[in-house]
Design an enzyme around this catalytic site. Structure first.
Site, PDB file in Angstrom:
ATOM      1  N   GLU A 164      -5.784 -67.974  53.517  1.00  0.00           N
ATOM      2  CA  GLU A 164      -6.763 -68.543  54.417  1.00  0.00           C
ATOM      3  C   GLU A 164      -7.231 -66.732  54.996  1.00  0.00           C
ATOM      4  O   GLU A 164      -6.834 -65.380  54.554  1.00  0.00           O
ATOM      5  CB  GLU A 164      -6.279 -69.366  55.320  1.00  0.00           C
ATOM      6  CG  GLU A 164      -4.631 -68.504  55.715  1.00  0.00           C
ATOM      7  CD  GLU A 164      -4.198 -69.726  56.401  1.00  0.00           C
ATOM      8  OE1 GLU A 164      -4.554 -70.649  56.417  1.00  0.00           O
ATOM      9  OE2 GLU A 164      -2.584 -69.364  56.609  1.00  0.00           O
TER      10      GLU A 164
ATOM     11  N   ASP B  59      -2.246 -63.421  64.812  1.00  0.00           N
ATOM     12  CA  ASP B  59      -4.492 -63.577  63.822  1.00  0.00           C
ATOM     13  C   ASP B  59      -4.851 -62.560  64.689  1.00  0.00           C
ATOM     14  O   ASP B  59      -6.042 -62.701  65.418  1.00  0.00           O
ATOM     15  CB  ASP B  59      -4.872 -65.305  64.470  1.00  0.00           C
ATOM     16  CG  ASP B  59      -4.343 -66.284  62.984  1.00  0.00           C
ATOM     17  OD1 ASP B  59      -3.334 -65.111  62.031  1.00  0.00           O
ATOM     18  OD2 ASP B  59      -3.704 -66.916  63.244  1.00  0.00           O
TER      19      ASP B  59
END
Length: 319
Positions: free
Chosen positions: A197, A34
């Site tokens: 997401e 991420d």
């Protein structure tokens, strides 16, 4: 003009032969789950990532060599939730002369989550301010993780979310330390596990582009999903940053829409956790993490990936 011609040629090659591979990366290119990317005014690039109380790396160029610079929030978050010492999914933005670092406090599979914020003037040392006010708990239709700030031209917007009803947006105060509005659902996959997401909104031309990750993100070394069910990066666009997103076929992003920008190919597996950065030399780039199948599938092996983006067709293409 030369860049436009070059990008168009690369786009054509990509269309014929498949997705472009990521640009070369040197130094510490793992520890990149991420990722969030920004460039300091001195020309140094900074990368922030999940784990290690938000691990920081810096490099003289976007491709490296990357070196570890420690934890952004070494004492853990002020937010009193499980996971306050294992922070996730950073996002970093410069507002005026202040950098804002957003992060998630949560634990895997739980809705007891919150998006926090820290500030800095140098990218090296950070002051934690705790919660932005974006929180979730069992029974809500969203999970308060994966926050990313965006300026839509008139106000700050925070996109966030994961599973349940997937992706939402709220308005933020100015300066953007707290949320100021209720949540609006901007993307949802009604079928399956709702595995969607990591939203990130970027502007190009007259459109706001909502990038997100769809599919299984993690644990590939222990439980690899059926082919095509692993992470991939998709996009929808709208003329509003808080709704009306559709994919290239015109399908609503709140009804399963999503045009794939990047997915598994060659040695690249499960790309996701993405963001977009407008580099002064390269133009728009897509950055993300991925598994290099030549090395291994474990979460800790995920690498930092970068590709140029070409928007000449009105939709982003990796080159």
């Amino acid at each position: 003009m030369r860049y436009s011609i070059f990008a168009s040629l690369l786009s054509a090659v990509t269309t014929v032969y498949g997705y472009a591979n990521p640009m070369a990366c040197t130094g510490i290119c793992t520890n990149a789950h991420d990722p969030a990317l920004i460039r300091h005014k001195d020309g140094t690039y900074w990368r922030f990532s999940t784990g290690g109380k938000i691990a920081m790396h810096s490099a003289p160029a976007i491709t490296g060599p990357w070196t570890y610079k420690g934890a952004a929030i070494p004492s853990g978050s002020k937010i009193n939730l499980a996971g306050r010492n294992d922070l996730w999914a950073p996002d970093v933005t410069l507002v005026g002369s202040t950098y804002y670092l957003y992060y998630t406090v949560s634990s895997f599979g739980s809705q007891n989550s919150a998006i926090g914020v820290a500030t800095s003037t140098n990218l090296k040392t950070w002051t934690d301010h705790g919660s932005t006010g974006i929180t979730s708990s069992a029974g809500k239709n969203f999970n308060a993780i994966d926050g990313a700030l965006y300026w839509d031209g008139s106000k700050f917007v925070m996109s966030y979310g994961s599973f349940w009803n997937d992706i939402f947006a709220v308005n933020m105060a100015n300066p953007p330390l707290k949320s100021t509005s209720g949540a609006a659902n901007i993307a949802f996959k009604p079928s399956g596990t709702h595995a969607q997401e990591g939203p990130f909104i970027a502007k190009n031309g007259n459109y706001h582009y909502l990038f997100f990750s769809a599919g299984q993100c993690c644990g590939f070394d222990k439980n690899r999903p059926a082919r095509g069910q692993e992470y991939k990066i998709q996009v929808c666009r709208s003329k509003s940053a808080t709704g009306g997103f559709v994919d290239k076929a015109g399908k609503s992003c709140t009804n399963g829409g999503g045009t794939t920008v990047l997915e598994s190919h060659g040695y690249v597996y499960g790309p996701g956790g993405q963001g977009v950065y407008y580099d002064p030399k390269l133009g728009p780039v897509l950055y993300y993490h991925y598994v290099d199948t030549r090395v291994g599938y474990a979460d800790g092996m995920k690498r930092f990936g970068i590709n140029r983006l070409n928007f000449s067709s009105g939709w982003p293409v990796v080159v």
